[in-house]
Motif scaffolding. Structure first.
Motif, mmCIF file in Angstrom:
data_model
loop_
_atom_site.group_PDB
_atom_site.id
_atom_site.type_symbol
_atom_site.label_atom_id
_atom_site.label_comp_id
_atom_site.label_asym_id
_atom_site.label_seq_id
_atom_site.Cartn_x
_atom_site.Cartn_y
_atom_site.Cartn_z
ATOM 1 N N ASP A 32 0.855 -1.184 0.000
ATOM 2 C CA ASP A 32 0.000 0.000 0.000
ATOM 3 C C ASP A 32 0.891 1.234 0.000
ATOM 4 N N ILE A 33 1.105 1.794 -1.178
ATOM 5 C CA ILE A 33 1.982 2.956 -1.306
ATOM 6 C C ILE A 33 1.249 4.266 -1.054
ATOM 7 N N TRP A 34 -0.057 4.211 -0.861
ATOM 8 C CA TRP A 34 -0.847 5.438 -0.789
ATOM 9 C C TRP A 34 -1.211 5.887 0.620
ATOM 10 N N SER A 35 -1.497 4.973 1.526
ATOM 11 C CA SER A 35 -2.013 5.361 2.841
ATOM 12 C C SER A 35 -1.043 6.275 3.589
ATOM 13 N N GLY A 36 -1.618 7.324 4.171
ATOM 14 C CA GLY A 36 -0.819 8.268 4.947
ATOM 15 C C GLY A 36 -1.453 9.647 4.980
ATOM 16 N N ASN A 37 -0.750 10.570 5.601
ATOM 17 C CA ASN A 37 -1.179 11.958 5.711
ATOM 18 C C ASN A 37 -0.333 12.806 4.765
ATOM 19 N N TYR A 38 -0.979 13.761 4.098
ATOM 20 C CA TYR A 38 -0.298 14.560 3.094
ATOM 21 C C TYR A 38 -0.642 16.040 3.237
ATOM 22 N N MET A 48 -2.121 24.453 0.874
ATOM 23 C CA MET A 48 -3.529 24.643 0.522
ATOM 24 C C MET A 48 -4.453 23.842 1.435
ATOM 25 N N ASP A 49 -4.024 22.665 1.849
ATOM 26 C CA ASP A 49 -4.882 21.770 2.625
ATOM 27 C C ASP A 49 -4.051 20.590 3.092
ATOM 28 N N THR A 50 -4.637 19.758 3.898
ATOM 29 C CA THR A 50 -4.037 18.479 4.272
ATOM 30 C C THR A 50 -5.086 17.401 4.045
ATOM 31 N N ILE A 51 -4.636 16.236 3.619
ATOM 32 C CA ILE A 51 -5.552 15.124 3.401
ATOM 33 C C ILE A 51 -4.992 13.864 4.047
ATOM 34 N N GLN A 52 -5.876 12.935 4.246
ATOM 35 C CA GLN A 52 -5.484 11.611 4.717
ATOM 36 C C GLN A 52 -6.001 10.595 3.711
ATOM 37 N N ILE A 53 -5.144 9.659 3.347
ATOM 38 C CA ILE A 53 -5.528 8.567 2.455
ATOM 39 C C ILE A 53 -5.406 7.276 3.239
ATOM 40 N N LYS A 54 -6.458 6.466 3.196
ATOM 41 C CA LYS A 54 -6.464 5.181 3.899
ATOM 42 C C LYS A 54 -7.003 4.096 2.979
ATOM 43 N N GLU A 161 1.243 19.829 -5.546
ATOM 44 C CA GLU A 161 2.223 18.843 -5.086
ATOM 45 C C GLU A 161 1.796 18.362 -3.705
ATOM 46 N N LEU A 162 2.082 17.108 -3.420
ATOM 47 C CA LEU A 162 1.783 16.540 -2.124
ATOM 48 C C LEU A 162 3.092 16.219 -1.405
ATOM 49 N N GLU A 163 3.061 16.371 -0.104
ATOM 50 C CA GLU A 163 4.202 16.009 0.720
ATOM 51 C C GLU A 163 3.694 15.142 1.859
ATOM 52 N N LYS A 164 4.220 13.933 1.956
ATOM 53 C CA LYS A 164 3.777 13.011 2.993
ATOM 54 C C LYS A 164 4.397 13.396 4.330
ATOM 55 N N TYR A 165 3.605 13.314 5.404
ATOM 56 C CA TYR A 165 4.109 13.595 6.746
ATOM 57 C C TYR A 165 3.492 12.590 7.718
ATOM 58 N N GLU A 166 4.077 12.512 8.882
ATOM 59 C CA GLU A 166 3.575 11.573 9.910
ATOM 60 C C GLU A 166 2.630 12.271 10.853
#
Length: 166
Positions: A32-38, A48-54, A161-166
């Motif tokens: 699963d390369i997608w799940s996380g916070n961005y 602009m915003d933050t999203i979560q993918i699960k 652009e998206l940047e993944k964060y914890e």
């Protein structure tokens, strides 16, 4: 002796089941390369915003259009700043050559996909893609540099652009 033998057999069976479960869990998490916070940033690097993918349950094959049967994997995307907590269901781009379905082709990315250099999710009104970091992608004869390798296109808003964060 039979009881002892049966206990040993039972232990081996339980150990095998346990190991299979661990392997399956590890494999599913690693694929699963997608799940996380961005963090979503404009092309000018403004947040602009933050999203979560699960990762969520796969789509029910009896409830999707036939063209989507080749890949039932789904993810839930939630905007963190959205008070209504609207959940959007994302699916991977279609790439089913046998049935003449290639969503990468419309962006000119079919060769990149074949070389495993890009993969994308679609939510309908926007897409999110993953490619190699520090890469330039062509989008409708315009080049876009992605530092993180994660980018998207939203209808009526353009590139981000998206940047993944914890």
């Amino acid at each position: 002796m039979n009881i002892k033998l049966k206990k040993n057999q039972l232990k081996k069976i339980l150990l095998a089941i346990f190991l299979i479960g661990i392997i399956k869990l590890t494999y599913s998490q690693s694929t699963d390369i997608w799940s996380g916070n961005y963090i979503i940033k404009s092309t000018a690097s403004t947040i602009m915003d933050t999203i979560q993918i699960k990762k969520t349950a796969d789509a029910n094959k009896n409830e999707v259009a036939g063209k989507y049967l080749s890949n039932l994997s789904r993810w839930v995307i939630t905007a963190k700043e959205d008070d209504s907590k609207t959940k959007m269901i994302a699916r991977e781009f279609l790439y089913d050559i046998e049935n003449n379905r290639d969503e990468y082709k419309q962006f000119g990315w079919a060769d990149l996909y074949k070389k495993e250099q890009i993969t994308c999710l679609s939510v309908g009104h926007f897409i999110i893609c993953k490619t190699t970091p520090n890469n330039t992608i062509l989008i409708e004869n315009q080049s876009f540099f992605t530092k993180t390798g994660l980018f998207g296109i939203r209808l009526h808003y353009g590139l981000f652009e998206l940047e993944k964060y914890e």
